[in-house]
Write a protein that holds these residues in place. Structure first.
Motif, PDB file in Angstrom:
ATOM      1  N   ALA A   1       0.331  31.865  66.002  1.00  0.00           N
ATOM      2  CA  ALA A   1       1.323  32.948  65.879  1.00  0.00           C
ATOM      3  C   ALA A   1       1.747  33.490  67.243  1.00  0.00           C
ATOM      4  O   ALA A   1       2.818  34.065  67.394  1.00  0.00           O
ATOM      5  CB  ALA A   1       0.764  34.082  65.018  1.00  0.00           C
ATOM      6  N   ARG A   2       0.906  33.285  68.260  1.00  0.00           N
ATOM      7  CA  ARG A   2       1.278  33.750  69.598  1.00  0.00           C
ATOM      8  C   ARG A   2       2.354  32.853  70.223  1.00  0.00           C
ATOM      9  O   ARG A   2       3.057  33.244  71.121  1.00  0.00           O
ATOM     10  CB  ARG A   2       0.031  33.797  70.513  1.00  0.00           C
ATOM     11  CG  ARG A   2      -0.874  35.006  70.249  1.00  0.00           C
ATOM     12  CD  ARG A   2      -1.931  35.186  71.328  1.00  0.00           C
ATOM     13  NE  ARG A   2      -2.992  34.167  71.227  1.00  0.00           N
ATOM     14  CZ  ARG A   2      -4.063  34.301  70.420  1.00  0.00           C
ATOM     15  NH1 ARG A   2      -4.167  35.342  69.616  1.00  0.00           N
ATOM     16  NH2 ARG A   2      -5.003  33.360  70.384  1.00  0.00           N
TER      17      ARG A   2
ATOM     18  N   GLY B   1       5.837  31.412  70.256  1.00  0.00           N
ATOM     19  CA  GLY B   1       7.117  31.786  69.658  1.00  0.00           C
ATOM     20  C   GLY B   1       7.071  33.165  69.031  1.00  0.00           C
ATOM     21  O   GLY B   1       7.884  33.507  68.176  1.00  0.00           O
ATOM     22  N   ALA B   2       6.089  33.976  69.464  1.00  0.00           N
ATOM     23  CA  ALA B   2       5.961  35.333  68.904  1.00  0.00           C
ATOM     24  C   ALA B   2       7.212  36.148  69.232  1.00  0.00           C
ATOM     25  O   ALA B   2       7.773  36.033  70.322  1.00  0.00           O
ATOM     26  CB  ALA B   2       4.723  36.014  69.474  1.00  0.00           C
ATOM     27  N   THR B   3       7.670  36.950  68.265  1.00  0.00           N
ATOM     28  CA  THR B   3       8.870  37.784  68.493  1.00  0.00           C
ATOM     29  C   THR B   3       8.447  39.248  68.644  1.00  0.00           C
ATOM     30  O   THR B   3       7.387  39.639  68.121  1.00  0.00           O
ATOM     31  CB  THR B   3       9.837  37.673  67.289  1.00  0.00           C
ATOM     32  OG1 THR B   3       9.127  38.021  66.091  1.00  0.00           O
ATOM     33  CG2 THR B   3      10.381  36.257  67.173  1.00  0.00           C
TER      34      THR B   3
ATOM     35  N   CYS C   1       7.448  35.228  64.156  1.00  0.00           N
ATOM     36  CA  CYS C   1       7.487  33.998  64.956  1.00  0.00           C
ATOM     37  C   CYS C   1       8.865  33.374  64.851  1.00  0.00           C
ATOM     38  O   CYS C   1       9.491  33.410  63.795  1.00  0.00           O
ATOM     39  CB  CYS C   1       6.465  32.982  64.444  1.00  0.00           C
ATOM     40  SG  CYS C   1       4.772  33.489  64.682  1.00  0.00           S
TER      41      CYS C   1
ATOM     42  N   ARG D   1      10.043  29.671  65.859  1.00  0.00           N
ATOM     43  CA  ARG D   1       9.808  28.314  66.375  1.00  0.00           C
ATOM     44  C   ARG D   1      10.779  27.398  65.641  1.00  0.00           C
ATOM     45  O   ARG D   1      10.394  26.667  64.729  1.00  0.00           O
ATOM     46  CB  ARG D   1       8.352  27.877  66.137  1.00  0.00           C
ATOM     47  CG  ARG D   1       7.303  28.651  66.928  1.00  0.00           C
ATOM     48  CD  ARG D   1       5.929  27.986  66.804  1.00  0.00           C
ATOM     49  NE  ARG D   1       5.470  27.937  65.421  1.00  0.00           N
ATOM     50  CZ  ARG D   1       4.728  28.888  64.843  1.00  0.00           C
ATOM     51  NH1 ARG D   1       4.400  29.982  65.526  1.00  0.00           N
ATOM     52  NH2 ARG D   1       4.341  28.801  63.585  1.00  0.00           N
TER      53      ARG D   1
ATOM     54  N   GLU E   1       9.759  26.237  71.684  1.00  0.00           N
ATOM     55  CA  GLU E   1       8.652  26.938  71.011  1.00  0.00           C
ATOM     56  C   GLU E   1       7.979  25.994  69.999  1.00  0.00           C
ATOM     57  O   GLU E   1       6.763  25.975  69.846  1.00  0.00           O
ATOM     58  CB  GLU E   1       9.162  28.193  70.278  1.00  0.00           C
ATOM     59  CG  GLU E   1       9.722  29.283  71.176  1.00  0.00           C
ATOM     60  CD  GLU E   1      11.130  28.990  71.686  1.00  0.00           C
ATOM     61  OE1 GLU E   1      11.561  29.626  72.659  1.00  0.00           O
ATOM     62  OE2 GLU E   1      11.798  28.072  71.114  1.00  0.00           O
TER      63      GLU E   1
ATOM     64  N   GLY F   1       4.105  24.750  69.922  1.00  0.00           N
ATOM     65  CA  GLY F   1       3.258  24.786  68.723  1.00  0.00           C
ATOM     66  C   GLY F   1       2.685  23.414  68.425  1.00  0.00           C
ATOM     67  O   GLY F   1       1.508  23.279  68.081  1.00  0.00           O
TER      68      GLY F   1
ATOM     69  N   THR G   1       9.700  27.404  62.051  1.00  0.00           N
ATOM     70  CA  THR G   1      10.010  28.644  61.310  1.00  0.00           C
ATOM     71  C   THR G   1      11.523  28.847  61.250  1.00  0.00           C
ATOM     72  O   THR G   1      12.288  28.163  61.922  1.00  0.00           O
ATOM     73  CB  THR G   1       9.418  29.892  62.017  1.00  0.00           C
ATOM     74  OG1 THR G   1      10.210  30.150  63.202  1.00  0.00           O
ATOM     75  CG2 THR G   1       7.965  29.698  62.410  1.00  0.00           C
TER      76      THR G   1
ATOM     77  N   ARG H   1       4.441  35.024  60.515  1.00  0.00           N
ATOM     78  CA  ARG H   1       3.319  34.291  61.140  1.00  0.00           C
ATOM     79  C   ARG H   1       2.662  33.318  60.172  1.00  0.00           C
ATOM     80  O   ARG H   1       1.814  32.516  60.565  1.00  0.00           O
ATOM     81  CB  ARG H   1       2.275  35.308  61.624  1.00  0.00           C
ATOM     82  CG  ARG H   1       2.800  36.199  62.763  1.00  0.00           C
ATOM     83  CD  ARG H   1       1.761  37.219  63.207  1.00  0.00           C
ATOM     84  NE  ARG H   1       1.546  38.246  62.203  1.00  0.00           N
ATOM     85  CZ  ARG H   1       0.329  38.646  61.792  1.00  0.00           C
ATOM     86  NH1 ARG H   1      -0.750  38.080  62.295  1.00  0.00           N
ATOM     87  NH2 ARG H   1       0.196  39.570  60.881  1.00  0.00           N
TER      88      ARG H   1
END
Ligand code: HGY
Ligand code: MN
Ligand code: MN
Length: 409
Positions: free
Chosen positions: A20-21, A23-25, A30, A32, A38, A42, A86, A92
């Motif tokens: 979850a970190r 591409g975290a928004t 997230c 990605r 991103e 991942g 995503t 997440r």
């Protein structure tokens, strides 16, 4: 069946947090998008986890990532999977849960020193979301033989980026042929993404199948003109036509049982405040549990567009972006999921999936089933998407138990 077989819950939760970190928004979700940088990060993270588990790691020519735990016997594998790409406003959990739970299931077996009769594998499919490239479930669709590699590689995103080139750019155009690993069964753990389980007081879902999906892209062309000087009767306004189509699709959801409709993309050109638009590109996302009802809805929309085009002198072209029939899962495997939940003392109820999943494609190849955990507030495709650690651990233990059964039956 080893009745005390359990996943390591802390490890599951920490792996999900690690992914979850990436591409975290800022909103806590997230982003990605498939084949973005991103997504590559991942993928790199996942490959690292699979290598650390000393699994046999393979990547196929559409970028599906596979980690294999060898069984005692040669033959088709029990595959656990989902996706790590995503949507733009992703959460997440969507997809990520199924992949990290698959990794954790294999890790738990290695910790226990258990070798299954059959090969077992975890797979992260390329571009499940269909947010950037269509159709959705593209990687599993190619894996299941529903789309040629050449056609998939040729898909373009809204900016004209070519899928095959993006795949090569991020270094994930693998050597394996999609579908290289024959499947004995496929199981997918996923968040429900809707309000059903929560509204029933929680518990797990034994998913019986996925509803039909139809995605259309409509291009409407009118005549750009001055918004102040052009009399209303002179206008050929695709923006108005698009709004009428959106309202018509929404009206259908009141008339046809089970019908859903969403217009998620509306691009207006030239997009100036004082210009009657020249073109509008819009999408329709239509869903229905019944194929016949879906066909009725699509035919009604095509008819409405034809009449609107003639009456308002707006050219309307319609392009299919995705079309998948309602897909039932396999009774025997659904029963295995229910048996595993019962043994673990976990409440579980049968339900259909509103969202599309890679399992919808794998069901073309082998016995397939899914397990749902509750989504708080029924929210998904939203940064506030949330499921509890407890439910994740419960779902992952049912996944492990059902997979172990299938791998040794
Ligand atoms: O659109 C869907 O149902 C899935 O999230 N790709
Ligand atoms: Mn998903
Ligand atoms: Mn999704």
């Amino acid at each position: 069946m080893s009745t005390n077989l359990r996943i390591d819950g802390e490890r599951l939760v920490s792996r999900l947090a690690a992914l979850a970190r990436i591409g975290a928004t800022p909103e806590g979700g997230c982003r990605r998008l498939a084949l973005s940088d991103e997504d590559r990060q991942g993928r790199d993270w996942l490959v690292g986890e699979l290598l650390a588990l000393r699994l046999d790691v393979r990547v196929d020519a559409i970028g599906n990532i596979v980690g294999i735990l060898k069984g005692q016997e040669e033959g088709p594998a029990v595959i656990l999977g989902s996706h790590i790409d995503t949507v733009g406003t992703g959460g997440r959990f969507d997809g990520a849960l199924g992949v990290v739970a698959g990794v954790e299931a294999l890790a738990a077996l290695k910790d226990a020193g258990l070798t299954p009769k059959r090969d077992m594998a975890v797979i992260a499919f390329t571009n499940e979301e269909g947010a950037r490239f269509q159709p959705d479930m593209l990687g599993s669709f190619v894996w299941a033989g529903g789309m040629s590699l050449a056609d998939a590689h040729a898909e373009k995103d809204a900016d004209g980026a070519v899928l095959g080139k993006e795949l090569a750019r991020i270094g994930y155009e693998g050597a394996e042929q999609p579908g290289f690993l024959k499947a004995h069964a496929y199981l997918e753990l996923h968040i429900e993404q809707g309000p059903v389980l929560e509204s029933k007081g929680g518990g797990l879902g034994a998913v019986t199948g996925v509803q039909a999906i139809c995605w259309l892209e409509l291009t409407l062309t009118g005549k750009p003109s001055h918004a102040g000087t052009t009399p209303m009767t002179y206008r050929k306004d695709p923006g108005l036509a698009a709004a009428r189509i959106n309202v018509f699709a929404n009206e259908l959801t009141k008339r046809i049982p089970g019908q859903l409709a969403n217009s998620g993309v509306i691009r207006v050109e030239p997009g100036n405040v004082n210009v009657v638009p020249e073109t509008v590109v819009m999408t329709l996302d239509l869903r229905n549990p019944l194929d016949a009802s879906m066909a009725e809805a699509e035919a009604a929309i095509r008819q409405f567009c034809a009449e609107l085009s003639a009456a308002d002198e707006i050219a309307i072209t319609i392009r299919d972006l995705a079309r998948f029939p309602a897909t039932p899962f396999t009774e025997a495997l659904i029963a295995t999921v229910e048996q595993s939940a019962a043994e673990l003392g976990l409440p579980i109820r049968r339900m259909i999936s509103g969202a599309g999943h890679d399992a919808q494609m794998m069901a073309r190849l082998c016995p397939t089933a899914m397990i749902f955990i509750p989504s708080i507030g029924g929210l998904s495709h939203n940064p506030a998407e949330f499921s509890t650690d407890e439910d994740m651990v419960r779902g992952a233990n049912v996944l492990l138990s059902a997979a172990w059964r299938a791998a040794n039956a």
